[in-house]
Every structure is written in C-alpha cells, then in structure tokens.
Design an enzyme around this catalytic site. Sequence first.
Site, short mmCIF file in Angstrom:
data_model
loop_
_atom_site.label_atom_id
_atom_site.label_comp_id
_atom_site.label_asym_id
_atom_site.label_seq_id
_atom_site.Cartn_x
_atom_site.Cartn_y
_atom_site.Cartn_z
N ASP A 112 22.90 43.16 33.22
CA ASP A 112 23.62 42.39 32.42
C ASP A 112 24.93 42.99 31.50
O ASP A 112 25.94 42.60 31.96
CB ASP A 112 22.78 41.89 31.34
CG ASP A 112 21.83 42.92 30.50
OD1 ASP A 112 21.84 44.11 30.79
OD2 ASP A 112 20.94 42.37 29.63
N LYS A 164 30.59 47.78 27.67
CA LYS A 164 31.20 47.98 26.54
C LYS A 164 31.50 49.86 26.48
O LYS A 164 30.64 50.70 26.13
CB LYS A 164 29.91 48.01 25.50
CG LYS A 164 29.83 46.79 24.82
CD LYS A 164 29.00 46.68 23.75
CE LYS A 164 27.55 45.95 23.91
NZ LYS A 164 26.81 46.16 22.70
N GLY A 171 17.02 41.42 31.43
CA GLY A 171 18.65 40.90 30.85
C GLY A 171 19.52 40.43 32.01
O GLY A 171 20.48 39.61 31.79
N ASP A 189 26.02 49.68 28.22
CA ASP A 189 26.26 50.22 27.04
C ASP A 189 26.42 51.56 26.71
O ASP A 189 27.73 52.15 26.94
CB ASP A 189 25.05 49.61 26.15
CG ASP A 189 25.28 49.41 24.69
OD1 ASP A 189 26.37 49.60 24.31
OD2 ASP A 189 24.33 49.68 23.98
N PHE A 204 27.17 43.70 19.23
CA PHE A 204 25.87 43.27 19.94
C PHE A 204 26.19 41.68 20.40
O PHE A 204 26.01 40.87 19.45
CB PHE A 204 24.81 43.46 18.98
CG PHE A 204 23.38 43.47 19.80
CD1 PHE A 204 23.06 44.55 20.58
CD2 PHE A 204 22.71 42.24 19.87
CE1 PHE A 204 22.02 44.59 21.20
CE2 PHE A 204 21.41 42.28 20.32
CZ PHE A 204 20.97 43.37 21.29
P1 IMP Z 1 22.17 51.27 27.92
O1 IMP Z 1 21.22 52.03 28.66
O2 IMP Z 1 22.71 51.77 26.55
O3 IMP Z 1 23.42 51.19 28.96
O4 IMP Z 1 21.82 49.61 27.71
C1 IMP Z 1 21.60 48.95 28.78
C2 IMP Z 1 20.54 47.73 28.26
O5 IMP Z 1 20.80 47.55 26.82
C3 IMP Z 1 21.15 46.51 28.89
O6 IMP Z 1 20.53 46.44 30.16
C4 IMP Z 1 20.70 45.31 27.89
O7 IMP Z 1 19.40 45.18 28.14
C5 IMP Z 1 20.66 46.15 26.54
N1 IMP Z 1 21.99 45.86 25.67
C6 IMP Z 1 23.09 46.84 25.42
N2 IMP Z 1 24.03 46.13 24.66
C7 IMP Z 1 23.62 45.05 24.24
C8 IMP Z 1 24.06 43.70 23.62
O8 IMP Z 1 24.77 43.86 22.92
N3 IMP Z 1 23.24 42.70 23.87
C9 IMP Z 1 22.21 42.47 24.28
N4 IMP Z 1 21.49 43.71 25.10
C10 IMP Z 1 22.23 44.88 25.06
MG MG Z 2 19.12 45.21 30.19
#
Ligand code: IMP
Ligand code: MG
Length: 186
Positions: free
Chosen positions: A104, A135, A48, A107, A156
């Site tokens: 990237d 986010k 990403g 989340d 998303f």
């Molecule tokens: P986390 O572990 O939930 O913080 O997610 C991190 C990873 O989830 C990021 O590095 C992205 O690859 C993916 N991700 C989270 N939200 C989105 C989104 O809205 N679009 C695309 N990829 C996302």
């Molecule tokens: Mg990622």
Amino acid sequence: MPSRRTHPDVERVLISEARIHRRVAELAREVTHAYLNTELSVVGVLNGSIVFLGELLHRLPMPTRLDSVVASSYRAGTVSRGPVEIYRDFRLPLRGRHVLVVDDILDTGKTLSLICKHIRQHRPASLRTCVLLDKPARRLVPFQADFVGFKIPDAFVVGYGLDFAERYRNLPCIAVLKPQLYPHPR
Ligand code: IMP
Ligand code: MG
C-alpha cells in the site's frame, strides 16, 4: 448511517476515489508494458495492499500467479517501531520467477527492504516493487519502488486498504483523520 464518502472522522481527502482509479489503471498499463509476454508472480503485502492489489491485479492481462506475505503492523499507533517481522511467508516457489511485490505505502522503507531481501534469497529471475503511495520524506532505509501511484507528504493516511488500528480500510479515498483521533504527535 454516515456515508462512506463523508466519514465523520475524516479531516480532509488527500486523493479522491476517482483519482485513485485513474492512476491505478495507468499503473496497470505501466506494469503490463514492463512485463510483456512474461508470467508474473505477484506478492501482496497484507493487509494494507488488499484493495489496491485487487484493483491492480484484475487489470493485468498477462498470466499471473498470486501469493502474499503478512508483515508486522503498527498496531494502534501511527509510527513504525522496532524491527519489522514477516508473520506469514509466501507459499509459491519464487525461484526463477519474475516477482512483483505490491504494497500500500512506502514509508520508512523497512518493510519492503526486508521483504525484498528475503525474496532475493529465493533467487527470483527478477524482483520489482509497486506501491500505491510513497512518503519519501520519512525514509529511514534507502529504498525506491519501481512503480509508484502517488508521492504524498508526511501525513498519516487511511482508506483504500490503509488502516489506523485496523479501521478505515474500507474508505474509498485516501484521507487524513481528524488530529484528535491520532494518539501520537508526528
Ligand atoms: P515502512 O516499513 O515504514 O515503509 O511502512 C510500511 C507499512 O507501514 C505500510 O505497509 C503500511 O502498512 C504502514 N504505513 C505506513 N504509513 C502509513 C500511513 O500513513 N497510513 C497507514 N499505514 C501506514
Ligand atoms: Mg502494510
């Protein structure tokens, strides 16, 4: 062939290409200021971060080493499921180094907290994180990035490296897809 700028699957553009470039240039200045006269070890979280990482990196004037980790993906969904895994580890020694992890989007916080915990075990001199998007409404693990491009609402998004089922990474802007393309209600 449809233009990349008006992709038929895009419902709306959240952040335009021009705004991204302006903000990434600013972020690069913030990072440069934070690491004056310091050699930096940048660790990109693939896939990403790849577009953001490239643009940020070529704007950093200090001596910089580049490495990457590959973390588990969402596969074909839009919701993070289960524990995150590191599929491919970094290769450069990070002990005693000033490390900046670049991703990237922040989340739930699971990915970056796992990667940071893992890197800390290698005793870096310092460890900071830089994300293009944040986010905050979706956080499950408490985590704050040191450098954030844009805070965005709970939607998303794709483009500028972010994918949905490995597609749309090449869109030049950050966009929300048409709802009928997403399989899960959020
Ligand atoms: P986390 O572990 O939930 O913080 O997610 C991190 C990873 O989830 C990021 O590095 C992205 O690859 C993916 N991700 C989270 N939200 C989105 C989104 O809205 N679009 C695309 N990829 C996302
Ligand atoms: Mg990622």
